[in-house]
Design a protein around this motif. Sequence first.
Motif, mmCIF file in Angstrom:
data_model
loop_
_atom_site.group_PDB
_atom_site.id
_atom_site.type_symbol
_atom_site.label_atom_id
_atom_site.label_comp_id
_atom_site.label_asym_id
_atom_site.label_seq_id
_atom_site.Cartn_x
_atom_site.Cartn_y
_atom_site.Cartn_z
ATOM 1 N N LEU A 46 0.830 -1.206 0.000
ATOM 2 C CA LEU A 46 0.000 0.000 0.000
ATOM 3 C C LEU A 46 0.866 1.259 0.000
ATOM 4 N N ALA A 47 1.961 1.241 0.742
ATOM 5 C CA ALA A 47 2.879 2.387 0.738
ATOM 6 C C ALA A 47 3.525 2.553 -0.629
ATOM 7 N N ALA A 48 3.859 1.445 -1.271
ATOM 8 C CA ALA A 48 4.527 1.507 -2.571
ATOM 9 C C ALA A 48 3.635 2.112 -3.647
ATOM 10 N N VAL A 49 2.322 1.923 -3.538
ATOM 11 C CA VAL A 49 1.418 2.428 -4.571
ATOM 12 C C VAL A 49 0.655 3.679 -4.139
ATOM 13 N N ARG A 50 1.063 4.271 -3.049
ATOM 14 C CA ARG A 50 0.312 5.425 -2.533
ATOM 15 C C ARG A 50 0.255 6.593 -3.523
ATOM 16 N N ASP A 51 1.230 6.697 -4.417
ATOM 17 C CA ASP A 51 1.237 7.801 -5.380
ATOM 18 C C ASP A 51 0.613 7.443 -6.721
ATOM 19 N N VAL A 52 0.141 6.206 -6.865
ATOM 20 C CA VAL A 52 -0.558 5.824 -8.092
ATOM 21 C C VAL A 52 -1.964 6.424 -7.996
ATOM 22 N N PRO A 53 -2.311 7.335 -8.908
ATOM 23 C CA PRO A 53 -3.580 8.059 -8.798
ATOM 24 C C PRO A 53 -4.798 7.133 -8.803
ATOM 25 N N LEU A 54 -5.751 7.432 -7.931
ATOM 26 C CA LEU A 54 -6.991 6.668 -7.840
ATOM 27 C C LEU A 54 -8.068 7.175 -8.795
ATOM 28 N N THR A 55 -7.750 8.098 -9.640
ATOM 29 C CA THR A 55 -8.740 8.691 -10.538
ATOM 30 C C THR A 55 -9.200 7.688 -11.582
ATOM 31 N N GLY A 56 -10.429 7.875 -12.023
ATOM 32 C CA GLY A 56 -10.961 7.047 -13.099
ATOM 33 C C GLY A 56 -11.579 5.752 -12.614
ATOM 34 N N THR A 57 -11.667 4.816 -13.536
ATOM 35 C CA THR A 57 -12.308 3.533 -13.258
ATOM 36 C C THR A 57 -11.325 2.537 -12.663
ATOM 37 N N ARG A 58 -11.895 1.427 -12.195
ATOM 38 C CA ARG A 58 -11.058 0.347 -11.686
ATOM 39 C C ARG A 58 -10.169 -0.212 -12.794
ATOM 40 N N ALA A 59 -10.698 -0.287 -14.007
ATOM 41 C CA ALA A 59 -9.902 -0.778 -15.135
ATOM 42 C C ALA A 59 -8.729 0.155 -15.423
#
Length: 99
Positions: A71-84
């Motif tokens: 979870l820490a490693a992906v904290r900067d991957v934007p949550l915008t948009g769809t799950r796909a």
Amino acid sequence: MAAAQLAVASPRTLAHRLPAILTAAAGRLEQMTPQAAMSEHARHLEIQLSVWDHHGVYNNVAVGRDITATLAAVRDVPLTGTRAAYAARLRTAATAVNR
């Protein structure tokens, strides 16, 4: 996404498992309502399930550490948009870890 953008807290313990965990989480997100909006809850749940599957257990300290570190490693991957769309970004991140 460049490899440096993933904050892998402990490369010795997680880096070699991270691509498989991220790829599994991406697959789950693509299979379950891919057009739904991405959320923090969905990210946490899919990462947690993917780590459990990777380890084959859910109740040891290594699993908890991997969930937290992933979870820490992906904290900067934007949550915008769809799950796909988020799944595609996770796959890119998984590829970047191996470089």
